[in-house]
Write an enzyme that holds these catalytic residues in place. Structure first.
Site, PDB file in Angstrom:
ATOM      1  N   LYS A  53      21.740  21.151  10.308  1.00 26.33           N
ATOM      2  CA  LYS A  53      21.653  19.786   9.775  1.00 26.33           C
ATOM      3  C   LYS A  53      22.723  19.569   8.718  1.00 26.33           C
ATOM      4  CE  LYS A  53      16.792  19.362  10.771  1.00 26.33           C
ATOM      5  NZ  LYS A  53      15.485  19.870  10.427  1.00 26.33           N
ATOM      6  N   GLN A  97      11.075  20.286   6.193  1.00 23.84           N
ATOM      7  CA  GLN A  97      11.158  21.130   7.400  1.00 23.84           C
ATOM      8  C   GLN A  97       9.787  21.722   7.731  1.00 23.84           C
ATOM      9  OE1 GLN A  97      13.939  21.469   9.333  1.00 23.84           O
ATOM     10  NE2 GLN A  97      12.762  22.730  10.744  1.00 23.84           N
ATOM     11  N   ASP A 120      12.349  11.372   9.939  1.00 26.70           N
ATOM     12  CA  ASP A 120      11.762  12.200  10.998  1.00 26.70           C
ATOM     13  C   ASP A 120      10.886  11.355  11.933  1.00 26.70           C
ATOM     14  OD1 ASP A 120      12.210  14.939  11.350  1.00 26.70           O
ATOM     15  OD2 ASP A 120      11.084  15.471   9.542  1.00 26.70           O
TER      16      ASP A 120
HETATM   17  N1  GUN Z   1      10.610  21.605  12.821  1.00 25.18           N
HETATM   18  C1  GUN Z   1      10.992  21.617  14.118  1.00 25.18           C
HETATM   19  N2  GUN Z   1      11.484  20.413  14.484  1.00 25.18           N
HETATM   20  C2  GUN Z   1      11.419  19.625  13.392  1.00 25.18           C
HETATM   21  C3  GUN Z   1      11.787  18.271  13.146  1.00 25.18           C
HETATM   22  O1  GUN Z   1      12.263  17.523  14.017  1.00 25.18           O
HETATM   23  N3  GUN Z   1      11.577  17.828  11.872  1.00 25.18           N
HETATM   24  C4  GUN Z   1      11.028  18.611  10.910  1.00 25.18           C
HETATM   25  N4  GUN Z   1      10.860  18.073   9.704  1.00 25.18           N
HETATM   26  N5  GUN Z   1      10.683  19.865  11.110  1.00 25.18           N
HETATM   27  C5  GUN Z   1      10.873  20.372  12.349  1.00 25.18           C
END
Ligand code: GUN
Length: 285
Positions: A53, A97, A120
């Site tokens: 990211k 996350q 998200d």
């Molecule tokens: N963990 C796995 N995929 C994601 C996601 O798309 N967003 C978040 N915040 N955590 C994740």
């Protein structure tokens, strides 16, 4: 005949180049999209996602701030941090996350994020707006999947989409987005009785279960469109999906690879959402 491979990695790169140009124009107007990522603990997969990211944000010009906290962080501390970020006008997107350590209630955290910064798309307000087809932040992996299908001019309307897996992050919302596009949607999960029968009926098959070779080419319909959301390590440590690629490729009309398929699209849609958030914050003044 083999399927056409949908390279999410290439599409992601193209979209990121466009976003880079857009961000540079926004910066001329004093708009600097900013994403804050909160990572709790030491989960290696989470660390690697977060790194991806950051790299993509740097490329596009989105200001990415990473807050790393120890595994023992209390729910209260995390809630206080989110509250601070909710009020911080320079922050356009907040991403916590997942998964979180067991002592922190995931839903409580998701619901603490201001929906206007919920890049998200996990907040119940975002989910509800998506369900009713209203403009909102769409969850990044499902949004990425729809974007990949549209990039190939694949008609979704009228098709039978079968979703294998019912997670809140992928399975449930991707089914909803396909329904919004007028597909007929079936969900399969661990308690489904006649899964093989349903999978065989899929015009569009989305597999998001997290198990290597969960689907083999023999199981799918000739000409099916196969989207593999799985990210697994096989016994030799290689990254593989949930679908046996070589056999499925022979039966499908389109297929997404792992790696280089859905994965890079997820991060791209996150950046898209962050940029949209920055633009709407600016418009609201
Ligand atoms: N963990 C796995 N995929 C994601 C996601 O798309 N967003 C978040 N915040 N955590 C994740």
């Amino acid at each position: 005949m083999g399927a056409e491979i949908i390279y999410g990695k290439e599409l992601a790169q193209e979209l990121r180049l466009n976003m880079k140009q857009e961000v540079s124009k926004l910066k001329e107007q004093g708009i600097i999209p900013k994403l804050t990522v909160i990572l709790i603990g030491e989960d290696p997969a989470s660390k690697s996602y977060v790194k991806g990211k950051q790299k993509a944000s740097d490329f596009v010009g989105v200001d990415a701030d990473l807050i790393e906290l120890p595994n023992e962080t209390s729910e209260q501390t995390l809630l206080e941090l989110i509250d601070k970020l909710n009020q911080d006008q320079t922050v356009n997107g907040i991403l916590v996350q997942l998964p979180l350590p067991k002592h922190i209630e995931e839903q409580t955290i998701i619901e603490a994020i201001d929906p206007s910064k919920d890049v998200d798309g996990f907040h119940p307000i975002s989910v509800g707006r998506m369900l009713t087809g209203k403009d909102t932040f769409l969850p990044c992996t499902p949004f990425g999947i729809i974007t990949m299908l549209k990039s190939k001019d694949i008609t979704i309307e009228g098709k039978h989409a079968v979703i294998v897996g019912r997670s809140n992050i992928v399975g449930k919302p991707v089914g909803q987005l396909l329904l919004n596009e007028n597909a007929t949607v079936t969900y399969c999960h661990s308690r489904t009785n006649n899964m093989d029968e349903l999978i065989k009926m899929a015009d569009i098959l989305i597999v998001a279960v997290g198990k290597e070779t969960f689907i083999h080419g023999d199981q799918i319909k000739e000409g099916a469109i196969v989207v593999d959301v799985g990210v697994n390590r096989n016994e030799s440590g290689k990254l593989v999906g949930d679908v046996h690629f070589d056999s499925a490729k022979e039966k499908a009309s389109y297929i997404t690879p792992v790696p280089g398929g859905v994965g890079p699209m997820t991060i791209t849609m996150l950046l898209h959402n962050t940029i949209q958030s920055a633009k709407s914050a600016h418009a609201k003044g």
